[in-house]
Every structure is written in structure tokens, then in C-alpha cells.
Design a protein around this motif. Sequence first.
Motif, PDB file in Angstrom:
ATOM      1  N   GLY A  20      -8.118   2.355  -6.721  1.00 58.16           N
ATOM      2  CA  GLY A  20      -8.301   1.690  -8.016  1.00 58.16           C
ATOM      3  C   GLY A  20      -9.340   0.598  -7.948  1.00 58.16           C
ATOM      4  N   VAL A  21     -10.344   0.802  -7.108  1.00 53.39           N
ATOM      5  CA  VAL A  21     -11.355  -0.244  -6.916  1.00 53.39           C
ATOM      6  C   VAL A  21     -12.669   0.431  -6.525  1.00 53.39           C
ATOM      7  CG1 VAL A  21     -10.720  -0.579  -4.488  1.00 53.39           C
ATOM      8  CG2 VAL A  21     -11.750  -2.452  -5.732  1.00 53.39           C
ATOM      9  N   SER A  22     -13.792  -0.163  -6.937  1.00 53.01           N
ATOM     10  CA  SER A  22     -15.074   0.469  -6.633  1.00 53.01           C
ATOM     11  C   SER A  22     -15.499   0.160  -5.196  1.00 53.01           C
ATOM     12  CB  SER A  22     -16.154  -0.024  -7.592  1.00 53.01           C
ATOM     13  OG  SER A  22     -16.500  -1.343  -7.254  1.00 53.01           O
ATOM     14  N   ARG A  23     -16.414   1.004  -4.693  1.00 54.19           N
ATOM     15  CA  ARG A  23     -16.958   0.826  -3.345  1.00 54.19           C
ATOM     16  C   ARG A  23     -17.618  -0.542  -3.228  1.00 54.19           C
ATOM     17  NH1 ARG A  23     -21.902   4.668  -2.688  1.00 54.19           N
ATOM     18  NH2 ARG A  23     -21.455   4.468  -4.879  1.00 54.19           N
ATOM     19  N   LEU A  24     -18.317  -0.933  -4.322  1.00 52.78           N
ATOM     20  CA  LEU A  24     -18.986  -2.243  -4.321  1.00 52.78           C
ATOM     21  C   LEU A  24     -17.980  -3.365  -4.148  1.00 52.78           C
ATOM     22  CD1 LEU A  24     -21.742  -2.128  -7.067  1.00 52.78           C
ATOM     23  CD2 LEU A  24     -22.009  -2.487  -4.604  1.00 52.78           C
ATOM     24  N   ALA A  25     -16.862  -3.236  -4.881  1.00 52.58           N
ATOM     25  CA  ALA A  25     -15.844  -4.289  -4.795  1.00 52.58           C
ATOM     26  C   ALA A  25     -15.230  -4.336  -3.403  1.00 52.58           C
ATOM     27  CB  ALA A  25     -14.765  -4.059  -5.848  1.00 52.58           C
ATOM     28  N   ILE A  26     -15.091  -3.172  -2.772  1.00 48.13           N
ATOM     29  CA  ILE A  26     -14.531  -3.146  -1.409  1.00 48.13           C
ATOM     30  C   ILE A  26     -15.412  -3.997  -0.492  1.00 48.13           C
ATOM     31  CG2 ILE A  26     -14.136  -1.677   0.627  1.00 48.13           C
ATOM     32  CD1 ILE A  26     -13.242   0.549  -1.295  1.00 48.13           C
ATOM     33  N   HIS A  27     -16.755  -3.816  -0.644  1.00 53.07           N
ATOM     34  CA  HIS A  27     -17.676  -4.600   0.195  1.00 53.07           C
ATOM     35  C   HIS A  27     -17.693  -6.058  -0.248  1.00 53.07           C
ATOM     36  CE1 HIS A  27     -18.879  -1.161   2.360  1.00 53.07           C
ATOM     37  NE2 HIS A  27     -19.403  -0.544   1.313  1.00 53.07           N
ATOM     38  N   ALA A  28     -17.818  -6.263  -1.571  1.00 48.97           N
ATOM     39  CA  ALA A  28     -17.961  -7.637  -2.073  1.00 48.97           C
ATOM     40  C   ALA A  28     -16.735  -8.481  -1.737  1.00 48.97           C
ATOM     41  CB  ALA A  28     -18.203  -7.604  -3.586  1.00 48.97           C
ATOM     42  N   ASP A  29     -15.534  -7.880  -1.864  1.00 46.76           N
ATOM     43  CA  ASP A  29     -14.301  -8.637  -1.609  1.00 46.76           C
ATOM     44  C   ASP A  29     -13.913  -8.612  -0.128  1.00 46.76           C
ATOM     45  OD1 ASP A  29     -14.318  -9.011  -4.275  1.00 46.76           O
ATOM     46  OD2 ASP A  29     -12.497  -7.874  -4.727  1.00 46.76           O
ATOM     47  N   GLY A  30     -14.726  -7.919   0.681  1.00 47.83           N
ATOM     48  CA  GLY A  30     -14.429  -7.871   2.120  1.00 47.83           C
ATOM     49  C   GLY A  30     -13.078  -7.232   2.414  1.00 47.83           C
ATOM     50  N   ILE A  31     -12.759  -6.163   1.661  1.00 49.77           N
ATOM     51  CA  ILE A  31     -11.453  -5.517   1.867  1.00 49.77           C
ATOM     52  C   ILE A  31     -11.543  -4.593   3.078  1.00 49.77           C
ATOM     53  CG2 ILE A  31      -9.755  -3.955   0.843  1.00 49.77           C
ATOM     54  CD1 ILE A  31     -10.934  -4.928  -1.909  1.00 49.77           C
ATOM     55  N   GLU A  32     -10.824  -4.920   4.112  1.00 50.92           N
ATOM     56  CA  GLU A  32     -10.881  -4.102   5.333  1.00 50.92           C
ATOM     57  C   GLU A  32      -9.689  -3.177   5.463  1.00 50.92           C
ATOM     58  OE1 GLU A  32     -11.480  -6.671   8.631  1.00 50.92           O
ATOM     59  OE2 GLU A  32     -13.541  -7.135   8.034  1.00 50.92           O
ATOM     60  N   SER A  33      -8.544  -3.596   4.903  1.00 47.54           N
ATOM     61  CA  SER A  33      -7.327  -2.784   5.012  1.00 47.54           C
ATOM     62  C   SER A  33      -6.656  -2.659   3.659  1.00 47.54           C
ATOM     63  CB  SER A  33      -6.333  -3.446   5.975  1.00 47.54           C
ATOM     64  OG  SER A  33      -6.939  -3.639   7.218  1.00 47.54           O
ATOM     65  N   VAL A  34      -5.896  -1.577   3.497  1.00 47.76           N
ATOM     66  CA  VAL A  34      -5.127  -1.400   2.257  1.00 47.76           C
ATOM     67  C   VAL A  34      -3.693  -1.069   2.629  1.00 47.76           C
ATOM     68  CG1 VAL A  34      -7.066  -0.648   0.845  1.00 47.76           C
ATOM     69  CG2 VAL A  34      -5.754   1.044   2.126  1.00 47.76           C
ATOM     70  N   GLY A  35      -2.804  -1.235   1.639  1.00 46.28           N
ATOM     71  CA  GLY A  35      -1.387  -0.961   1.882  1.00 46.28           C
ATOM     72  C   GLY A  35      -1.149   0.521   2.141  1.00 46.28           C
ATOM     73  N   GLY A  36      -0.044   0.811   2.774  1.00 40.24           N
ATOM     74  CA  GLY A  36       0.282   2.180   3.137  1.00 40.24           C
ATOM     75  C   GLY A  36       0.428   3.101   1.941  1.00 40.24           C
ATOM     76  N   HIS A  37       0.939   2.576   0.812  1.00 38.91           N
ATOM     77  CA  HIS A  37       1.103   3.436  -0.364  1.00 38.91           C
ATOM     78  C   HIS A  37      -0.244   3.909  -0.872  1.00 38.91           C
ATOM     79  CE1 HIS A  37       5.342   2.959  -0.611  1.00 38.91           C
ATOM     80  NE2 HIS A  37       5.293   1.645  -0.775  1.00 38.91           N
ATOM     81  N   ALA A  38      -1.213   2.967  -0.930  1.00 37.01           N
ATOM     82  CA  ALA A  38      -2.558   3.321  -1.411  1.00 37.01           C
ATOM     83  C   ALA A  38      -3.213   4.314  -0.450  1.00 37.01           C
ATOM     84  CB  ALA A  38      -3.412   2.060  -1.542  1.00 37.01           C
ATOM     85  N   ALA A  39      -3.009   4.090   0.839  1.00 33.59           N
ATOM     86  CA  ALA A  39      -3.591   4.999   1.832  1.00 33.59           C
ATOM     87  C   ALA A  39      -2.992   6.400   1.682  1.00 33.59           C
ATOM     88  CB  ALA A  39      -3.332   4.457   3.236  1.00 33.59           C
TER      89      ALA A  39
END
Length: 314
Positions: free
Chosen positions: A62-81
Motif C-alpha cells: 500500500g505504498v509506492s516505491r518512491l515512498a519506500i526509498h524516501a521514508d527509508g523503509i527497510e522492513s515490513v510486518g509479516g502480514h504485509a509480507a
Amino acid sequence: MSAGAAMREDRSAACRDAPGALILTEPVRVAQLWRDGVAQLRAAGIEHAQREVTWLLEEALGVSRLAIHADGIESVGGHAAEQARRLFARRAQHEPVQYLLGTQEFCGLTFEVTPAVLIPRPETELLVEEALRVCGSQPSARVVDVCTGSGCIAVAIARARHDAMLWATDLSQQAVYVARRNVSRNRVEARVTVFQGDLLAPLASAGLAGSVDVLVSNPPYIAAWEWPTMPPDVAEFEPRLALDGGPDGLRAHRQIADLAPRWLRPGGWLILEIGQKQSVPLAEYIQASGAYGDVQVRQDFRGIDRVVSAQRKG
Ligand SMILES: C[S@@+](CC[C@H](N)C(=O)[O-])C[C@H]1O[C@@H](n2cnc3c(N)ncnc32)[C@H](O)[C@@H]1O
């Protein structure tokens, strides 16, 4: 809350979970998830594995690739995975990525697609182009789109010609629901009416006899000989009703060409999309009917005969 913040909250929630639940919601590294997805799709023979895994990941998280980089998201919860892995698995079974994402672009517009409708193809944009060309500068053109599916052709014409009135038909009730949602989504509901019914039969209730300027259609056109060559993404997932054109693929085309003169005004146009090896037999059939003048064939961007147009004699 931003999607990135939501993911971070998901991650911290995972850490707070009871021990039994922790296994399910343990954080997963995004880069690893992406690499695993690409490997899975490549092994399944999916051509654009990297691009598609990126889209599916965006959808699942539920998030764009850009936001993943911009927000520095390295890990996600198990449900999302888990949700991402489920999408990768479905794509590895060749379920079209558009059905997994729920949308497809066509003529620069976004259309909802479900397994009840054909996924709009780029070559069909030529049909829209041709319809707009024959409409010329005529005010308030009346256009009919037979076999509308997602409604992509009717909606694209309505968005390009702000004074045109359109009527669209489809035999599938589920497709009609999707088309109506696409009409609303693209804000043309004041000028596009979608009917459920067989080919041109629903037009009787619209009082259009002899007054239609353009009758456009992308009917089912897969011939019997083509089925063994169809990729699984198409043959196993797209609706048979949208594909099966009978022994030579032209069953619906001939019916439409026979029926159209009752609805077209003199000088009005019939415009049909075709598949491989169909331009000559269809052009000959239309010409032989005696109801139309010149029959024209246009090729798509790959140099394949794709559109047959004929003007009603008047
Ligand atoms: C090739 S798809 C085209 C969909 C859409 N116009 C597009 O270009 O993406 C053909 C559509 O024709 C519809 N269809 C098949 N037989 C029909 C019939 N007898 N009358 C009306 N629609 C029919 C199918 O349900 C399907 O939505």
C-alpha cells in the motif's frame, strides 16, 4: 498517517505481539522480499519479473516505491509480507498482473479490470483513433461501442470528444457492471449509457435506428486454430466469452456487419478490430454485403492488420 508510518507502526506492533503471533508478524526485509519475488517470477517464465514484482510489492504494502526509498523503509510486518508473497505466487501461476492490481491504463486513462472483462490492449487504441478520425469535426456525434467489456473504448471516445453521446453493449452482466463503474470513475456518466444484451439488440430501446454516426467494436476474435498457441495468461484467465470468435474468429464481426446498416445513418462508419489473417475475409464479406462503400484496413504499431472500417452507403 502516511503509508510509511503505517508500516513502521505495523513493525512496532509486531514487536509488541504475543509470542504466538510474533511468528506471523515478524518484520521482513523489503529488499529480500523483492529478490525472492523476482526469482519466483523468473522461474515461472514471467518476462518482466522485476517490474511486476515492484508493482505487486507496492500493491501489497500500500505504498509506492518512491515512498519506500524516501521514508527509508527497510522492513515490513509479516502480514504485509505474506500478502506480497500471495500475489507473487498467483502471478507465478500466470494470473495476469492487471487482475492482481485491479487496473489497466488505456488511452492515458485508468480502468478497473476484473476477471469478468478482457484487459484492454494497446493496439485497441487504434480503434479509438479511427473512430475519432471519422467523427471529424461533426458536432454531437452519436457513437455505439458493441462488446464494450471494461468500457475502455466508449469511455476513451467520450473523454476525447466532449460533445459525443455514446451507447455501449455487452452480453456479460458482470462486464456491464465493470463498464458502468469505469464510466463513473472517468466522469462521463452523463454521456455514456451501458446496456446488457446481445450485440446491437439493446439499441432498440434507445431509439437510434438510422442515426448512429460511428459503430465501433472489438468483438471476440480468437479463431479455433489459435487456441493451442495462446499464452496461459490469456487462455486460462481472461473470459472465454471475450475471446472465442468461432471457427475463423469472425463470427461476431459478420453478425455486426449484417446488423449495423439498420442503425448507421447514411455515410456513418462501421469500425471493427480484427486478429491475425482476418482482414481479407472480413473486408470481402463486408464488401459483398452491398451495404457499404469503400472498405479500409489499418495496421497497428507492429505492422499487423488491426482495424477494418467501412462507410455505410447513403
Ligand atoms: C474482445 S472483448 C473486448 C472488450 C473491450 N471492448 C476491449 O476492447 O477491451 C469482447 C467483449 O464482447 C463481449 N461479448 C461477447 N459476445 C457478445 C455478444 N453476443 N453481445 C455482446 N457482447 C458480447 C464479451 O463479454 C467481451 O466483453
